[in-house]
Design a protein around this motif. Structure first.
Motif: not given
Length: 576
Positions: A295-301, A313-319
């Motif tokens: 997993y790409d840990i830089f997605k955490l921030p 950043k696409g999280y809440l509108r994504g799957p």
């Protein structure tokens, strides 16, 4: 710079949380970040106890009000905080890390999570009262630092906007301490004693053997409705907290507040606890997965940029769900070993029975014999050893079970060699009909992927102490000679068994030292009368040696395999 191997060894001390931190170091050194300033505060709790808290500020625009990302840890705030601060202060956050009660520089006496709901709330209220806070707080952390988040969620303030919870269960009793009603011996003894928690925390764990008010204090399950914000849940197929992680996601989506139900996100990878996110490499247990499993840990921030700063950043509108389907690691052309997405979990509710047969076969065909059964002798002095699985301090992950499959006290059931791949995605149960001659016994069920070379690689397993079959709040003894039907929860997975492989179920009466040995005498736990201080001197020896009382009994257990009493697996096989 220390080598990755040295850092991985160091990470064991920090119970995976610092494994993430330590493995950050080589990556972090290759990137530039904004500088930061640090201030240490002793934050007062409602009872006057003060908790050591480090506050990291971005160096630029010091007077600007900002959102906060908070971590509460029992492992020591200083080194972890300094390592992770650049990742968050460079993204315009104030980064705070706090020693939990009684740990490291914090005052008070540790109670191992029992105080974390109140202490977490008091800490958030302190943060919002500071002149540098804009009133928005997110919390983060893995393992124990995920547990402190879920305890906080039992009574969250309005300032809590989002959480990022990795490898942590909603209920400690059902997932961490007494899975299937049996003490997870090596985990409980090992974690508490190796991390030098006060002995009263261990005494609390082993004396509260049924689910009660003590466990309710650290169980989010009854309070899902109080969660009214977004959470990123991250879990591992081989993690010791897997099912508790998934249950939290499912429970909050169903029963959470209106702002929470459609904003829960879930990521599940092929990870063990100490190999979480694959930051130490793609090897998990004895299998090496493709590099896409890391997993790409830089997605955490980025997650906090979206939920605290409002940046898309696409999280809440994504799957809503992203999960890794495991597969044959030796065949690059095999199906699986890929990420998939879904709108919810579980992805389907199709349960296909695979029956155990008296000839050792495993198939979708119902047995035809009216009397078929197989038996084994379960001797507490010679328990079946645990090999791999959802462990912390024991070897974990997918490991070869063939060393135990030839034992006389183990029953093995295998499919024929598969002519086409078989996918299993979801929660697995085993329905077992059994008779025994003692007042209590255990049923252990392992599920394995048998490779063409004979390796029987563990997928998942389940365990049940029979006296807890009716309730987690009380025990009901067995009547010797009477037949019972029980359900053993093997938790969840997603895997494609490749053609040329076999699927196998392995049934026994023990899995030690992962689970405490059942002495078949009606007592739940048998601990030698010596003080627990003896265990603290050499917990590994103590935890891995059965304490045999004078009245322990050998159990003779029969597993029924007949048409009327068909023991079987319930496999979540997607409908074609």
């Amino acid at each position: 710079m220390k080598s990755t191997q040295a850092l991985r060894q160091l990470s064991i001390k920090f119970f995976c949380s610092a494994a993430v931190v330590a493995l950050f170091v080589p990556v972090a050194a290759s990137r530039s970040f904004a500088q930061f300033n640090i201030k240490t505060e002793m934050v007062p709790m409602r009872d006057g106890v003060r908790l050591a808290t480090d506050v990291y500020f971005p160096e630029s625009e010091k007077k600007m009000k900002r959102p906060t990302v908070l971590v509460r840890t029992p492992y020591g705030r200083v080194r972890m905080g300094a390592m992770l601060a650049p990742f968050f202060t460079s993204k315009n956050f104030i980064w705070i890390i706090q020693d939990t009660r009684g740990r490291n520089a914090s005052e008070g006496v540790s109670s191992s999570f029992l105080d974390d709901a109140d202490d977490g709330l008091d800490t958030l209220n302190w943060v919002t009262a500071q002149p540098w806070s804009n009133g928005k707080i997110g919390t983060a952390g893995v393992s124990a630092m995920g547990i402190t988040q879920f305890t906080l969620a039992k009574n969250p303030p309005d300032s809590l906007v989002c959480q990022h919870v990795m490898a942590a269960p909603a209920s400690l009793y059902h997932t961490a301490a007494y899975q299937g009603g049996a003490l997870k011996r090596y985990l409980i003894f090992g974690w508490l004693l190796d991390n030098k928690f006060p002995l009263h925390t261990l005494q609390m764990m082993v004396s509260n053997t049924e689910y009660n008010g003590v466990w309710e204090r650290i169980d989010l399950t009854p309070d899902y409705g109080r969660v009214n914000y977004t959470i990123m849940h991250m879990a591992g197929w081989y993690d010791m907290f897997l099912q508790g992680n998934l249950d939290a996601y499912v429970g909050i989506r169903k029963n959470g507040g209106p702002a929470a139900r459609d904003t829960q996100l879930l990521v599940i990878g092929p990870w063990t606890h100490m190999g979480f996110l694959g930051l130490g490499g793609a090897k998990q247990g004895d299998l090496v997965y493709p590099v896409n499993s890391v997993y790409d840990i830089f997605k955490l921030p980025e997650w906090f940029q979206e939920c605290l700063l409002g940046r898309d950043k696409g999280y809440l509108r994504g799957p809503k769900v992203r999960y890794y389907v495991m597969g044959d690691v030796d065949d690059p052309a095999a199906p699986g070993n890929e990420w998939r997405t879904a709108d919810n979990w579980p992805v389907h509710d199709n349960a296909v029975p695979y029956y155990f047969h008296s000839d050792g076969s495993l198939s979708a065909s119902l047995p035809g014999d009216a009397q078929a059964a197989r038996s084994f002798v379960d001797d507490p002095a010679n328990p079946v050893p645990s090999i791999g699985g959802a462990n912390l301090m024991l070897p974990a992950g997918p490991r070869d079970q063939s060393p135990i499959e030839g034992r006389d006290d183990v029953l093995v059931f295998s499919t024929p060699v598969l002519s086409e791949p078989l996918e299993i995605t979801g929660r697995i149960k085993a329905v077992v009909h059994f008779t025994t001659d003692v007042v209590d016994t255990d049923i252990a069920v392992r599920l394995t992927d048998v490779y063409p070379d004979g390796r029987s690689m563990l997928i998942t397993d389940g365990f049940l102490r029979a006296s807890s079959r009716e309730s987690d709040r009380y025990r009901v003894p067995l009547k010797p000679g009477q037949t019972y039907q029980v359900e053993v929860d093997l938790w969840s997975t997603s895997i494609i068994i490749n053609k040329g492989h076999k699927l196998r179920a392995v049934v026994s009466g023990s899995s030690f030292p992962r689970f405490d040995v059942n002495m078949h005498n009606g007592r739940l736990i048998d601990i030698r009368p010596e003080p627990l201080e003896e265990a603290a001197k050499s917990f590994r020896k103590y935890a891995s040696t059965p304490q045999l009382p004078d009245d322990y009994k050998i159990a003779n257990t029969t597993i029924h395999l007949s048409k009327d009493k068909p023991s079987h697996l319930l496999l979540p096989v997607p409908a074609r």
